[in-house]
Write a protein that holds these residues in place. Structure first.
Motif, PDB file in Angstrom:
ATOM      1  N   ASN A  30       0.854  -1.179   0.000  1.00  0.00           N
ATOM      2  CA  ASN A  30       0.000   0.000   0.000  1.00  0.00           C
ATOM      3  C   ASN A  30       0.896   1.237   0.000  1.00  0.00           C
ATOM      4  OD1 ASN A  30       0.809   0.596   2.692  1.00  0.00           O
ATOM      5  ND2 ASN A  30      -0.813  -0.708   3.498  1.00  0.00           N
ATOM      6  N   GLU A  31       0.327   2.411   0.208  1.00  0.00           N
ATOM      7  CA  GLU A  31       1.112   3.648   0.161  1.00  0.00           C
ATOM      8  C   GLU A  31       2.148   3.731   1.279  1.00  0.00           C
ATOM      9  OE1 GLU A  31      -2.130   3.443  -0.468  1.00  0.00           O
ATOM     10  OE2 GLU A  31      -2.140   4.158  -2.536  1.00  0.00           O
ATOM     11  N   GLU A  32       2.030   2.903   2.307  1.00  0.00           N
ATOM     12  CA  GLU A  32       2.969   2.921   3.427  1.00  0.00           C
ATOM     13  C   GLU A  32       4.039   1.837   3.323  1.00  0.00           C
ATOM     14  OE1 GLU A  32       0.750   2.884   7.056  1.00  0.00           O
ATOM     15  OE2 GLU A  32      -0.501   4.548   6.414  1.00  0.00           O
ATOM     16  N   THR A  33       4.061   1.114   2.236  1.00  0.00           N
ATOM     17  CA  THR A  33       5.045   0.052   2.047  1.00  0.00           C
ATOM     18  C   THR A  33       6.445   0.639   1.994  1.00  0.00           C
ATOM     19  OG1 THR A  33       3.461  -1.374   0.927  1.00  0.00           O
ATOM     20  CG2 THR A  33       5.793  -1.775   0.453  1.00  0.00           C
ATOM     21  N   VAL A  34       7.369  -0.028   2.667  1.00  0.00           N
ATOM     22  CA  VAL A  34       8.749   0.448   2.693  1.00  0.00           C
ATOM     23  C   VAL A  34       9.382   0.299   1.318  1.00  0.00           C
ATOM     24  CG1 VAL A  34       9.042  -0.106   5.144  1.00  0.00           C
ATOM     25  CG2 VAL A  34       9.656  -1.798   3.419  1.00  0.00           C
ATOM     26  N   PRO A  35      10.368   1.131   1.010  1.00  0.00           N
ATOM     27  CA  PRO A  35      11.095   0.977  -0.253  1.00  0.00           C
ATOM     28  C   PRO A  35      11.646  -0.442  -0.351  1.00  0.00           C
ATOM     29  CG  PRO A  35      11.648   3.039   0.795  1.00  0.00           C
ATOM     30  CD  PRO A  35      10.830   2.264   1.783  1.00  0.00           C
ATOM     31  N   SER A  36      11.670  -0.975  -1.556  1.00  0.00           N
ATOM     32  CA  SER A  36      11.994  -2.385  -1.731  1.00  0.00           C
ATOM     33  C   SER A  36      12.966  -2.618  -2.872  1.00  0.00           C
ATOM     34  CB  SER A  36      10.710  -3.177  -2.014  1.00  0.00           C
ATOM     35  OG  SER A  36       9.769  -3.003  -0.970  1.00  0.00           O
ATOM     36  N   VAL A  37      13.814  -3.623  -2.696  1.00  0.00           N
ATOM     37  CA  VAL A  37      14.709  -4.089  -3.752  1.00  0.00           C
ATOM     38  C   VAL A  37      14.359  -5.552  -3.970  1.00  0.00           C
ATOM     39  CG1 VAL A  37      17.094  -4.426  -4.482  1.00  0.00           C
ATOM     40  CG2 VAL A  37      16.508  -2.507  -2.977  1.00  0.00           C
ATOM     41  N   VAL A  38      13.928  -5.886  -5.176  1.00  0.00           N
ATOM     42  CA  VAL A  38      13.488  -7.255  -5.460  1.00  0.00           C
ATOM     43  C   VAL A  38      14.205  -7.811  -6.681  1.00  0.00           C
ATOM     44  CG1 VAL A  38      11.208  -6.961  -4.401  1.00  0.00           C
ATOM     45  CG2 VAL A  38      11.498  -6.450  -6.806  1.00  0.00           C
ATOM     46  N   ALA A  39      14.380  -9.117  -6.664  1.00  0.00           N
ATOM     47  CA  ALA A  39      14.978  -9.817  -7.803  1.00  0.00           C
ATOM     48  C   ALA A  39      14.110 -11.018  -8.126  1.00  0.00           C
ATOM     49  CB  ALA A  39      16.403 -10.260  -7.475  1.00  0.00           C
ATOM     50  N   TYR A  40      13.790 -11.159  -9.378  1.00  0.00           N
ATOM     51  CA  TYR A  40      13.016 -12.320  -9.826  1.00  0.00           C
ATOM     52  C   TYR A  40      13.816 -13.094 -10.852  1.00  0.00           C
ATOM     53  CZ  TYR A  40       8.770 -11.468  -7.295  1.00  0.00           C
ATOM     54  OH  TYR A  40       7.863 -11.346  -6.290  1.00  0.00           O
ATOM     55  N   ARG A  41      13.624 -14.397 -10.823  1.00  0.00           N
ATOM     56  CA  ARG A  41      14.361 -15.304 -11.693  1.00  0.00           C
ATOM     57  C   ARG A  41      13.451 -15.831 -12.787  1.00  0.00           C
ATOM     58  NH1 ARG A  41      15.051 -13.704  -6.721  1.00  0.00           N
ATOM     59  NH2 ARG A  41      14.155 -15.508  -5.757  1.00  0.00           N
ATOM     60  N   LYS A  42      13.944 -15.806 -14.012  1.00  0.00           N
ATOM     61  CA  LYS A  42      13.154 -16.248 -15.173  1.00  0.00           C
ATOM     62  C   LYS A  42      12.708 -17.697 -15.068  1.00  0.00           C
ATOM     63  CE  LYS A  42      12.890 -12.954 -18.362  1.00  0.00           C
ATOM     64  NZ  LYS A  42      12.350 -12.801 -19.657  1.00  0.00           N
ATOM     65  N   TYR A  43      13.513 -18.554 -14.430  1.00  0.00           N
ATOM     66  CA  TYR A  43      13.201 -19.986 -14.393  1.00  0.00           C
ATOM     67  C   TYR A  43      12.757 -20.450 -13.009  1.00  0.00           C
ATOM     68  CZ  TYR A  43      15.236 -19.810 -18.974  1.00  0.00           C
ATOM     69  OH  TYR A  43      15.485 -19.479 -20.278  1.00  0.00           O
ATOM     70  N   ASP A  44      12.198 -19.553 -12.233  1.00  0.00           N
ATOM     71  CA  ASP A  44      11.739 -19.884 -10.882  1.00  0.00           C
ATOM     72  C   ASP A  44      10.464 -20.721 -10.963  1.00  0.00           C
ATOM     73  OD1 ASP A  44      10.951 -19.921  -8.209  1.00  0.00           O
ATOM     74  OD2 ASP A  44      11.589 -17.860  -7.868  1.00  0.00           O
ATOM     75  N   LYS A  45      10.491 -21.895 -10.362  1.00  0.00           N
ATOM     76  CA  LYS A  45       9.303 -22.757 -10.350  1.00  0.00           C
ATOM     77  C   LYS A  45       8.501 -22.592  -9.068  1.00  0.00           C
ATOM     78  CE  LYS A  45      11.259 -26.007 -13.528  1.00  0.00           C
ATOM     79  NZ  LYS A  45      11.935 -27.234 -13.765  1.00  0.00           N
ATOM     80  N   VAL A  46       9.060 -21.893  -8.074  1.00  0.00           N
ATOM     81  CA  VAL A  46       8.347 -21.642  -6.821  1.00  0.00           C
ATOM     82  C   VAL A  46       7.484 -20.390  -6.959  1.00  0.00           C
ATOM     83  CG1 VAL A  46       8.610 -21.146  -4.355  1.00  0.00           C
ATOM     84  CG2 VAL A  46      10.154 -22.770  -5.481  1.00  0.00           C
ATOM     85  N   GLN A  47       8.066 -19.316  -7.458  1.00  0.00           N
ATOM     86  CA  GLN A  47       7.348 -18.063  -7.709  1.00  0.00           C
ATOM     87  C   GLN A  47       7.465 -17.745  -9.196  1.00  0.00           C
ATOM     88  OE1 GLN A  47       5.329 -15.758  -6.066  1.00  0.00           O
ATOM     89  NE2 GLN A  47       5.222 -15.013  -8.134  1.00  0.00           N
ATOM     90  N   PRO A  48       6.454 -18.095  -9.975  1.00  0.00           N
ATOM     91  CA  PRO A  48       6.534 -17.874 -11.421  1.00  0.00           C
ATOM     92  C   PRO A  48       6.851 -16.419 -11.778  1.00  0.00           C
ATOM     93  CG  PRO A  48       4.637 -19.228 -10.887  1.00  0.00           C
ATOM     94  CD  PRO A  48       5.199 -18.731  -9.582  1.00  0.00           C
ATOM     95  N   PHE A  49       7.661 -16.268 -12.792  1.00  0.00           N
ATOM     96  CA  PHE A  49       8.128 -14.949 -13.219  1.00  0.00           C
ATOM     97  C   PHE A  49       6.977 -13.994 -13.511  1.00  0.00           C
ATOM     98  CE2 PHE A  49       9.647 -11.970 -16.483  1.00  0.00           C
ATOM     99  CZ  PHE A  49      10.646 -11.359 -15.761  1.00  0.00           C
ATOM    100  N   LYS A  50       5.896 -14.480 -14.089  1.00  0.00           N
ATOM    101  CA  LYS A  50       4.753 -13.612 -14.405  1.00  0.00           C
ATOM    102  C   LYS A  50       4.229 -12.890 -13.170  1.00  0.00           C
ATOM    103  CE  LYS A  50       1.966 -14.601 -18.267  1.00  0.00           C
ATOM    104  NZ  LYS A  50       0.839 -15.317 -18.860  1.00  0.00           N
ATOM    105  N   GLY A  51       4.346 -13.536 -12.017  1.00  0.00           N
ATOM    106  CA  GLY A  51       3.890 -12.913 -10.776  1.00  0.00           C
ATOM    107  C   GLY A  51       4.636 -11.630 -10.470  1.00  0.00           C
ATOM    108  N   SER A  52       5.879 -11.552 -10.898  1.00  0.00           N
ATOM    109  CA  SER A  52       6.659 -10.347 -10.628  1.00  0.00           C
ATOM    110  C   SER A  52       6.091  -9.142 -11.362  1.00  0.00           C
ATOM    111  CB  SER A  52       8.127 -10.553 -11.010  1.00  0.00           C
ATOM    112  OG  SER A  52       8.302 -10.584 -12.407  1.00  0.00           O
TER     113      SER A  52
END
Length: 108
Positions: A30-52
């Motif tokens: 939401n608007e109060e979410t802390v600044p974030s640094v995220v990395a997603y992997r193209k071949y991730d089978k746990v968290q599909p890339f489309k979710g990113s």
């Protein structure tokens, strides 16, 4: 992964959303979410890339300061993208310095 059964009816009527909220980063932004640094992997089978892509849109919709990295050659870890991993860690450090600065001791 949510620990509860989700049926096709729940998906159709959208009631599943409340069941997956505890495990969905996307649903806590939401608007109060802390600044974030995220990395997603193209071949991730746990968290599909489309979710990113949904996550990025939600960061943008709520005006969260974020940095996003794509590991083109990795699965769930960043094991095959050393350059991206290095950039990711450098950015994490920069965000920490920016948003949670450590004051230098006056007794040095």
């Amino acid at each position: 992964m949510s620990g509860t059964q989700i049926t096709s009816e729940m998906i159709q009527d959208q009631t599943y959303l409340e069941k997956v909220k505890p495990i969905s980063a996307l649903m806590w932004i939401n608007e109060e979410t802390v600044p974030s640094v995220v990395a997603y992997r193209k071949y991730d089978k746990v968290q599909p890339f489309k979710g990113s892509q949904r996550l990025l849109k939600t960061y943008q919709d709520h005006h969260v300061d974020y940095q996003y990295f794509v590991a083109e050659h990795s699965g769930h870890g960043l094991q095959n993208d050393n350059k991206i991993y290095y950039q990711y860690m450098q950015t994490v450090e920069a965000y920490l310095d920016k948003y949670i600065p450590v004051e230098e001791s006056v007794n040095k």
